[in-house]
Design a protein around this motif. Sequence first.
Motif, PDB file in Angstrom:
ATOM      1  N   GLU A 262       0.828  -1.261   0.075  1.00 36.35           N
ATOM      2  CA  GLU A 262       0.047   0.028   0.032  1.00 36.35           C
ATOM      3  C   GLU A 262       0.782   1.274   0.000  1.00 36.35           C
ATOM      4  O   GLU A 262       0.625   2.248  -0.519  1.00 36.35           O
ATOM      5  CB  GLU A 262      -1.045   0.014   1.211  1.00 36.35           C
ATOM      6  CG  GLU A 262      -2.152  -0.873   1.023  1.00 36.35           C
ATOM      7  CD  GLU A 262      -2.642  -1.233   2.646  1.00 36.35           C
ATOM      8  OE1 GLU A 262      -3.921  -1.372   2.676  1.00 36.35           O
ATOM      9  OE2 GLU A 262      -2.051  -1.129   3.702  1.00 36.35           O
ATOM     10  N   TYR A 263       1.954   1.336   0.945  1.00 35.77           N
ATOM     11  CA  TYR A 263       2.734   2.432   0.864  1.00 35.77           C
ATOM     12  C   TYR A 263       3.464   2.475  -0.473  1.00 35.77           C
ATOM     13  O   TYR A 263       3.472   3.575  -1.003  1.00 35.77           O
ATOM     14  CB  TYR A 263       3.825   2.146   1.927  1.00 35.77           C
ATOM     15  CG  TYR A 263       4.899   3.230   1.871  1.00 35.77           C
ATOM     16  CD1 TYR A 263       4.422   4.504   2.547  1.00 35.77           C
ATOM     17  CD2 TYR A 263       6.138   3.274   1.490  1.00 35.77           C
ATOM     18  CE1 TYR A 263       5.058   5.879   2.765  1.00 35.77           C
ATOM     19  CE2 TYR A 263       6.900   4.374   1.721  1.00 35.77           C
ATOM     20  CZ  TYR A 263       6.483   5.593   2.324  1.00 35.77           C
ATOM     21  OH  TYR A 263       7.313   6.722   2.378  1.00 35.77           O
ATOM     22  N   LEU A 264       4.075   1.746  -1.321  1.00 39.09           N
ATOM     23  CA  LEU A 264       4.525   1.847  -2.431  1.00 39.09           C
ATOM     24  C   LEU A 264       3.575   2.352  -3.458  1.00 39.09           C
ATOM     25  O   LEU A 264       3.807   3.322  -4.319  1.00 39.09           O
ATOM     26  CB  LEU A 264       5.316   0.385  -3.059  1.00 39.09           C
ATOM     27  CG  LEU A 264       6.431  -0.167  -2.096  1.00 39.09           C
ATOM     28  CD1 LEU A 264       6.584  -1.910  -2.548  1.00 39.09           C
ATOM     29  CD2 LEU A 264       7.526   0.774  -2.261  1.00 39.09           C
ATOM     30  N   GLU A 269       2.374   7.065  -6.976  1.00 43.22           N
ATOM     31  CA  GLU A 269       1.335   7.956  -7.435  1.00 43.22           C
ATOM     32  C   GLU A 269       1.767   9.338  -6.957  1.00 43.22           C
ATOM     33  O   GLU A 269       1.562  10.303  -7.749  1.00 43.22           O
ATOM     34  CB  GLU A 269       0.047   7.503  -6.685  1.00 43.22           C
ATOM     35  CG  GLU A 269      -0.648   6.311  -7.532  1.00 43.22           C
ATOM     36  CD  GLU A 269      -0.636   6.259  -8.743  1.00 43.22           C
ATOM     37  OE1 GLU A 269      -1.215   7.210  -9.224  1.00 43.22           O
ATOM     38  OE2 GLU A 269      -0.441   5.410  -9.688  1.00 43.22           O
ATOM     39  N   SER A 270       2.106   9.426  -5.802  1.00 43.20           N
ATOM     40  CA  SER A 270       2.310  10.757  -5.125  1.00 43.20           C
ATOM     41  C   SER A 270       3.756  11.560  -6.083  1.00 43.20           C
ATOM     42  O   SER A 270       3.721  12.674  -6.184  1.00 43.20           O
ATOM     43  CB  SER A 270       2.733  10.900  -3.740  1.00 43.20           C
ATOM     44  OG  SER A 270       3.023  12.015  -3.424  1.00 43.20           O
ATOM     45  N   ILE A 271       4.791  10.447  -6.030  1.00 40.98           N
ATOM     46  CA  ILE A 271       5.833  10.768  -7.016  1.00 40.98           C
ATOM     47  C   ILE A 271       5.613  11.284  -8.392  1.00 40.98           C
ATOM     48  O   ILE A 271       6.158  12.014  -9.086  1.00 40.98           O
ATOM     49  CB  ILE A 271       6.820   9.841  -7.040  1.00 40.98           C
ATOM     50  CG1 ILE A 271       7.620   9.794  -5.527  1.00 40.98           C
ATOM     51  CG2 ILE A 271       8.170   9.991  -8.332  1.00 40.98           C
ATOM     52  CD1 ILE A 271       8.539   8.597  -5.126  1.00 40.98           C
ATOM     53  N   LYS A 272       4.693  10.517  -8.958  1.00 43.21           N
ATOM     54  CA  LYS A 272       3.952  10.889 -10.315  1.00 43.21           C
ATOM     55  C   LYS A 272       3.335  12.181 -10.493  1.00 43.21           C
ATOM     56  O   LYS A 272       3.531  12.942 -11.444  1.00 43.21           O
ATOM     57  CB  LYS A 272       2.857   9.828 -10.572  1.00 43.21           C
ATOM     58  CG  LYS A 272       3.537   8.787 -11.527  1.00 43.21           C
ATOM     59  CD  LYS A 272       2.218   8.011 -12.367  1.00 43.21           C
ATOM     60  CE  LYS A 272       2.122   6.556 -12.105  1.00 43.21           C
ATOM     61  NZ  LYS A 272       0.718   5.939 -12.493  1.00 43.21           N
ATOM     62  N   MET A 273       2.639  12.659  -9.428  1.00 35.36           N
ATOM     63  CA  MET A 273       1.995  14.054  -9.216  1.00 35.36           C
ATOM     64  C   MET A 273       2.876  15.334  -9.170  1.00 35.36           C
ATOM     65  O   MET A 273       2.578  16.028  -9.123  1.00 35.36           O
ATOM     66  CB  MET A 273       0.813  13.976  -8.388  1.00 35.36           C
ATOM     67  CG  MET A 273      -0.103  13.052  -8.470  1.00 35.36           C
ATOM     68  SD  MET A 273      -1.118  12.782  -7.035  1.00 35.36           S
ATOM     69  CE  MET A 273      -0.997  14.170  -6.155  1.00 35.36           C
ATOM     70  N   LYS A 274       4.009  14.867  -8.600  1.00 38.08           N
ATOM     71  CA  LYS A 274       4.996  15.946  -8.032  1.00 38.08           C
ATOM     72  C   LYS A 274       5.477  16.599  -9.283  1.00 38.08           C
ATOM     73  O   LYS A 274       6.027  16.220 -10.136  1.00 38.08           O
ATOM     74  CB  LYS A 274       6.428  15.246  -7.522  1.00 38.08           C
ATOM     75  CG  LYS A 274       7.162  16.051  -6.527  1.00 38.08           C
ATOM     76  CD  LYS A 274       8.404  15.176  -6.301  1.00 38.08           C
ATOM     77  CE  LYS A 274       9.207  14.647  -7.034  1.00 38.08           C
ATOM     78  NZ  LYS A 274       9.907  15.668  -7.878  1.00 38.08           N
ATOM     79  N   GLN A 304      13.939  -1.586   2.017  1.00 34.23           N
ATOM     80  CA  GLN A 304      12.789  -0.674   1.674  1.00 34.23           C
ATOM     81  C   GLN A 304      13.089  -0.057   0.175  1.00 34.23           C
ATOM     82  O   GLN A 304      12.147   0.302  -0.736  1.00 34.23           O
ATOM     83  CB  GLN A 304      12.671   0.424   2.650  1.00 34.23           C
ATOM     84  CG  GLN A 304      11.955  -0.202   3.926  1.00 34.23           C
ATOM     85  CD  GLN A 304      11.801   1.053   4.877  1.00 34.23           C
ATOM     86  OE1 GLN A 304      10.866   1.870   4.437  1.00 34.23           O
ATOM     87  NE2 GLN A 304      12.518   1.147   5.933  1.00 34.23           N
ATOM     88  N   ILE A 305      14.367   0.451   0.184  1.00 29.41           N
ATOM     89  CA  ILE A 305      14.784   1.371  -0.900  1.00 29.41           C
ATOM     90  C   ILE A 305      14.908   0.389  -2.370  1.00 29.41           C
ATOM     91  O   ILE A 305      14.491   0.773  -3.233  1.00 29.41           O
ATOM     92  CB  ILE A 305      16.021   1.922  -0.707  1.00 29.41           C
ATOM     93  CG1 ILE A 305      16.042   2.888   0.363  1.00 29.41           C
ATOM     94  CG2 ILE A 305      16.826   2.421  -2.104  1.00 29.41           C
ATOM     95  CD1 ILE A 305      15.567   4.203   0.301  1.00 29.41           C
ATOM     96  N   LYS A 306      15.182  -0.943  -2.041  1.00 31.21           N
ATOM     97  CA  LYS A 306      15.293  -1.883  -3.059  1.00 31.21           C
ATOM     98  C   LYS A 306      13.844  -1.956  -3.698  1.00 31.21           C
ATOM     99  O   LYS A 306      13.609  -2.171  -5.014  1.00 31.21           O
ATOM    100  CB  LYS A 306      15.833  -3.150  -2.624  1.00 31.21           C
ATOM    101  CG  LYS A 306      16.546  -4.037  -3.620  1.00 31.21           C
ATOM    102  CD  LYS A 306      17.314  -5.337  -3.097  1.00 31.21           C
ATOM    103  CE  LYS A 306      16.715  -6.336  -3.960  1.00 31.21           C
ATOM    104  NZ  LYS A 306      16.995  -7.695  -2.962  1.00 31.21           N
ATOM    105  N   ALA A 311       9.481  -0.758  -7.665  1.00 35.72           N
ATOM    106  CA  ALA A 311       8.232   0.008  -7.868  1.00 35.72           C
ATOM    107  C   ALA A 311       8.202   1.265  -8.907  1.00 35.72           C
ATOM    108  O   ALA A 311       7.121   1.408  -9.616  1.00 35.72           O
ATOM    109  CB  ALA A 311       7.609   0.384  -6.654  1.00 35.72           C
ATOM    110  N   LEU A 312       9.263   1.913  -8.813  1.00 40.42           N
ATOM    111  CA  LEU A 312       9.482   3.041  -9.557  1.00 40.42           C
ATOM    112  C   LEU A 312      10.073   2.693 -11.077  1.00 40.42           C
ATOM    113  O   LEU A 312       9.716   3.524 -11.931  1.00 40.42           O
ATOM    114  CB  LEU A 312      10.556   3.936  -9.053  1.00 40.42           C
ATOM    115  CG  LEU A 312      10.026   4.933  -7.611  1.00 40.42           C
ATOM    116  CD1 LEU A 312      11.301   5.534  -7.117  1.00 40.42           C
ATOM    117  CD2 LEU A 312       9.218   5.804  -7.927  1.00 40.42           C
ATOM    118  N   LYS A 313      10.240   1.453 -10.991  1.00 40.94           N
ATOM    119  CA  LYS A 313      10.910   1.064 -12.491  1.00 40.94           C
ATOM    120  C   LYS A 313      10.047   1.269 -13.520  1.00 40.94           C
ATOM    121  O   LYS A 313      10.415   1.785 -14.648  1.00 40.94           O
ATOM    122  CB  LYS A 313      11.198  -0.457 -12.425  1.00 40.94           C
ATOM    123  CG  LYS A 313      12.489  -0.778 -13.134  1.00 40.94           C
ATOM    124  CD  LYS A 313      13.167  -1.990 -13.102  1.00 40.94           C
ATOM    125  CE  LYS A 313      14.088  -2.553 -14.139  1.00 40.94           C
ATOM    126  NZ  LYS A 313      14.302  -3.919 -14.017  1.00 40.94           N
TER     127      LYS A 313
END
Length: 319
Positions: A262-264, A269-274, A304-306, A311-313
């Motif tokens: 859920e966090y990912l 989504e939040s990074i996409k909107m940034k 976590q970072i991995k 998820a960002l890939k």
Amino acid sequence: MKQIYTFGNYLKSKFDCKVYKVGINISGFTCPNIDGTVAKGGCTFCENDSFSASTGETKELKGFHLNLDSPSNPNLSKQLKQLEVQFNSISSRQHKEYGAEKFLVYFQSFTNTYAPFETLKALYDKALSFPNVVGLSIGTRSDSITDETLDYLAKLNEDKEIWIEFGIQSVYDETLEKINRGHSSQMTKDWILKSKQKGLNICGHLIFGLPDETKEMMLETSKEAYEWGIDSVKYHPLYVVKKTSLANDFIRGKFIPISEQEYLNVLVESIKMKPQNVSVQRVTAGINDSSLLSPDWCRDKNIQIKNINKALKPLGLKY
Ligand code: SF4
């Protein structure tokens, strides 16, 4: 894979060298949400009982609390010494280990504008006098900053790089009440806009996984924070630390922490909107010791970072 626009990238392009934040904890500071001014007990997730241990409190300053009603501060010289000792030790390690050349002094623990103005002025001036310091970053709450302090910071910002870090957490007042935040979302918005008008740089802290919040609510918080004009962002998952009010809720089954998936989802989504110009200072948080009650995925930062990078890939991004 393109790297997300990080705060490190921002500083590198602005100063053309490696600039590191030096986290400072000055004894005597507290928080109006802990000392009873706006509330008692602090935010439900805040482990404030053990704050003094984690702030590197020196023996000489043990038990000292600034008196907000008096301009005189009998321990100011000790606080200034503490600042110098911490700065020298941390900055020289950052220089040796990571090649840091310039520094931003980060007043990080508790509420770093919640003190008599003369004390704040002395601490900020002293920090800016250290060699290779290009500016300050000051962590605070929107109910604990005055026009006098803001004007002084704006003046310093004419020659130096001055950042204020505001805990936004959520734009929903019902959520802020549930976490005993002690101020409204409107207050945060007002002080962010005011600070921006004065030309100051703003970093907004957001928490995903606050009690009863849906993904839509978390994304609305992100959207509004970006619209307020924050220049940088720190994203955190809400995790439960022992001996907090949130821990009691968790034990009684009244609070269920956000899952990693859920966090990912919400983070991506939040990074996409940034907006492109908003730099990222942090994409997650956690603690790897026995104080962490839940969730377990907040224990290992590397994993976590991995997983965040996985998820960002699909966006062609990495952190
Ligand atoms: S504002 Fe910060 S220091 Fe104050 S109670 Fe909340 S988390 Fe703790």
